[in-house]
Design a protein around this motif. Sequence first.
Motif, mmCIF file in Angstrom:
data_model
loop_
_atom_site.group_PDB
_atom_site.id
_atom_site.type_symbol
_atom_site.label_atom_id
_atom_site.label_comp_id
_atom_site.label_asym_id
_atom_site.label_seq_id
_atom_site.Cartn_x
_atom_site.Cartn_y
_atom_site.Cartn_z
ATOM 1 N N LYS A 20 0.836 -1.207 0.000
ATOM 2 C CA LYS A 20 0.000 0.000 0.000
ATOM 3 C C LYS A 20 0.866 1.250 0.000
ATOM 4 C CE LYS A 20 -3.311 2.505 2.907
ATOM 5 N NZ LYS A 20 -4.081 2.478 4.181
ATOM 6 N N LEU A 21 1.879 1.280 0.854
ATOM 7 C CA LEU A 21 2.749 2.449 0.942
ATOM 8 C C LEU A 21 3.565 2.638 -0.327
ATOM 9 C CD1 LEU A 21 3.744 4.763 2.705
ATOM 10 C CD2 LEU A 21 5.489 3.222 3.631
ATOM 11 N N MET A 22 4.034 1.548 -0.899
ATOM 12 C CA MET A 22 4.820 1.635 -2.127
ATOM 13 C C MET A 22 3.988 2.201 -3.270
ATOM 14 S SD MET A 22 7.018 -1.936 -1.854
ATOM 15 C CE MET A 22 8.134 -1.574 -3.210
ATOM 16 N N GLN A 23 2.724 1.782 -3.351
ATOM 17 C CA GLN A 23 1.835 2.281 -4.400
ATOM 18 C C GLN A 23 1.441 3.737 -4.146
ATOM 19 O OE1 GLN A 23 -1.470 -0.422 -4.611
ATOM 20 N NE2 GLN A 23 -0.203 -2.174 -5.164
ATOM 21 N N GLN A 24 1.144 4.044 -2.900
ATOM 22 C CA GLN A 24 0.674 5.379 -2.532
ATOM 23 C C GLN A 24 1.719 6.458 -2.821
ATOM 24 O OE1 GLN A 24 -0.758 5.470 1.485
ATOM 25 N NE2 GLN A 24 -1.163 7.663 1.498
#
Length: 249
Positions: A20-24
């Motif tokens: 999630k953090l990598m995509q965000q």
Amino acid sequence: MASWGKLTFAQKKCVSATGKLMQQTDMVSPGARIGIAASGGVDSFLMLKVLSIRKAIMPFPVELMALHINAGFDITSHTPLVDWCADHGIAAHVELTNYGPRAHTEENRRNSPCFYCSMLRRKRLFELCRDYGLTHLAFGHNADDNVVTFFMNILQNGRADGMAVNEPFFDGKLNVIRPTMLLDKKTVIKAAKQWQLPVWENTCPSNGYTKRDEVHTWLRQTWKHDKRIKNNIFNAITRQQVDLTSKKV
């Protein structure tokens, strides 16, 4: 079933929150070559495991390489990391230094041993990223680390700032990333134990006696009797740092 088998709740949380953090924050792009700063502690080992899983999930190719700088207190401590990387098909660079002992001598008169050793190791990691043509350098800092850094900056520097999730260096030639920043320490430890990661003990004589340790102890006392305080602090600081990073990329 995937090659990594069935995941526990804590393991799923680590994999999903990291993704999630990598995509965000648009953390990586196709063809990224990620150097993983692997100290051998639970945080970096957990990140190494999670990124090896995320690599298989990503819709585009990336490369991983573990980078370990042995500080010199135990010249064989990195053996479990070397074996683990070999078993999991991950390239690794392991280097023995004398940075730790040097940090505790007269050579280092102005700084704490932890700061001096960390500075030397980080400089060497940057050099290795350059030499290997890596595009990213990943550190295994988690939400707890971010909170402690935030309060250390307030108390020592008068600056309300934590750790960047995705930060460019050297005119954008290298990005320092922290993929596991949404994870709390308790979840990291639990998942690492379930994966049976061969974490080893930090034998530095200053371990447990740093300014960071003092601030963390103070924070634990602050929220000891009210879990809501801890959750509010974590959510506020994590949200702020992720938002700041999102605006930069």
